[in-house]
Design a protein around this motif. Structure first.
Motif, short mmCIF file in Angstrom:
data_model
loop_
_atom_site.label_atom_id
_atom_site.label_comp_id
_atom_site.label_asym_id
_atom_site.label_seq_id
_atom_site.Cartn_x
_atom_site.Cartn_y
_atom_site.Cartn_z
N LEU A 183 38.28 26.63 47.72
CA LEU A 183 37.67 27.81 48.33
C LEU A 183 36.24 27.97 47.85
O LEU A 183 35.87 27.43 46.81
CB LEU A 183 38.46 29.07 47.95
N HIS A 184 35.46 28.72 48.57
CA HIS A 184 34.12 29.06 48.12
C HIS A 184 34.24 30.06 46.99
O HIS A 184 35.08 30.96 47.03
CB HIS A 184 33.28 29.66 49.26
N GLY A 185 33.41 29.93 46.01
CA GLY A 185 33.42 30.86 44.89
C GLY A 185 32.61 32.11 45.19
O GLY A 185 32.15 32.31 46.32
N ILE A 186 32.47 32.93 44.17
CA ILE A 186 31.67 34.14 44.30
C ILE A 186 30.49 34.04 43.34
O ILE A 186 30.51 33.24 42.40
CB ILE A 186 32.50 35.40 43.99
N LYS A 187 29.46 34.82 43.57
CA LYS A 187 28.30 34.82 42.69
C LYS A 187 28.68 35.49 41.38
O LYS A 187 29.33 36.52 41.37
CB LYS A 187 27.13 35.55 43.33
N VAL A 188 28.24 34.87 40.28
CA VAL A 188 28.47 35.44 38.96
C VAL A 188 27.28 36.34 38.64
O VAL A 188 26.23 35.89 38.21
CB VAL A 188 28.66 34.35 37.89
N THR A 189 27.47 37.64 38.90
CA THR A 189 26.39 38.61 38.79
C THR A 189 26.57 39.60 37.64
O THR A 189 25.63 40.24 37.23
CB THR A 189 26.28 39.43 40.09
N GLY A 190 27.81 39.72 37.17
CA GLY A 190 28.09 40.73 36.16
C GLY A 190 28.33 42.10 36.75
O GLY A 190 28.50 43.08 36.02
N LYS A 191 28.38 42.18 38.08
CA LYS A 191 28.62 43.45 38.76
C LYS A 191 29.91 43.36 39.58
O LYS A 191 30.15 42.35 40.23
CB LYS A 191 27.46 43.79 39.68
N VAL A 192 30.69 44.41 39.55
CA VAL A 192 31.89 44.48 40.39
C VAL A 192 31.43 44.83 41.80
O VAL A 192 30.79 45.86 42.02
CB VAL A 192 32.88 45.54 39.86
N ASP A 193 31.74 43.94 42.74
CA ASP A 193 31.36 44.17 44.13
C ASP A 193 32.53 43.85 45.04
O ASP A 193 33.62 43.50 44.56
CB ASP A 193 30.12 43.35 44.50
N ASP A 194 32.33 43.97 46.33
CA ASP A 194 33.41 43.76 47.29
C ASP A 194 34.00 42.35 47.21
O ASP A 194 35.21 42.17 47.35
CB ASP A 194 32.93 44.03 48.72
N SER A 195 33.14 41.34 46.99
CA SER A 195 33.65 39.97 46.95
C SER A 195 34.58 39.75 45.74
O SER A 195 35.61 39.09 45.87
CB SER A 195 32.51 38.95 46.95
#
Length: 127
Positions: A36-48
């Motif tokens: 699967l495609h991953g998610i951005k590692v931002t340090g913020k809780v978001d919808d993804s």
């Protein structure tokens, strides 16, 4: 090696930036394993992140009433650590004292690395 978060991560939680990044990175290890495609590692809780947490619980853990929270000692964190152990292998970062360093296998290791302390974890080849 087991990775730990200091506080809960998710909806209406404290969401320490380093804890959120760790959960995001562990979710990405699972995502890569499943193609699967991953998610951005931002340090913020978001919808993804919330979407992936819910999917992970329903599909991998078979939890019908999935939660939007990862607790430090909870089932989700423990299972993400188990996934990580199966996807990455530790490699020492110190210079070898003997042997030959070769790049002949360049590109065959999967390409993904996770650095923690004095270790580099490289994704194992998935056939």
């Amino acid at each position: 090696m087991e990775y730990r978060i200091n506080g809960a991560v998710g909806t209406k939680c404290r969401n320490d930036k380093s804890d959120v990044k760790l959960v995001q990175a562990l979710i990405n290890a699972y995502s890569r394993q499943k193609g699967l495609h991953g998610i951005k590692v931002t340090g913020k809780v978001d919808d993804s992140l919330i979407d992936y947490l819910l999917k992970y619980q329903k599909q991998h853990l078979k939890i019908i009433k999935a939660k939007e929270i990862v607790n430090p000692d909870g089932k989700i964190m423990k299972s993400l650590n188990e996934i990580f152990k199966g996807v990455f292998i530790p490699l020492a970062t110190s210079v070898p004292k003997f042997g030959t360093l070769t790049w002949n296998a360049e590109g065959n290791g999967g390409g993904a690395c996770f650095i923690a302390g004095n270790f580099i974890f490289q994704q194992t080849h998935q056939g």
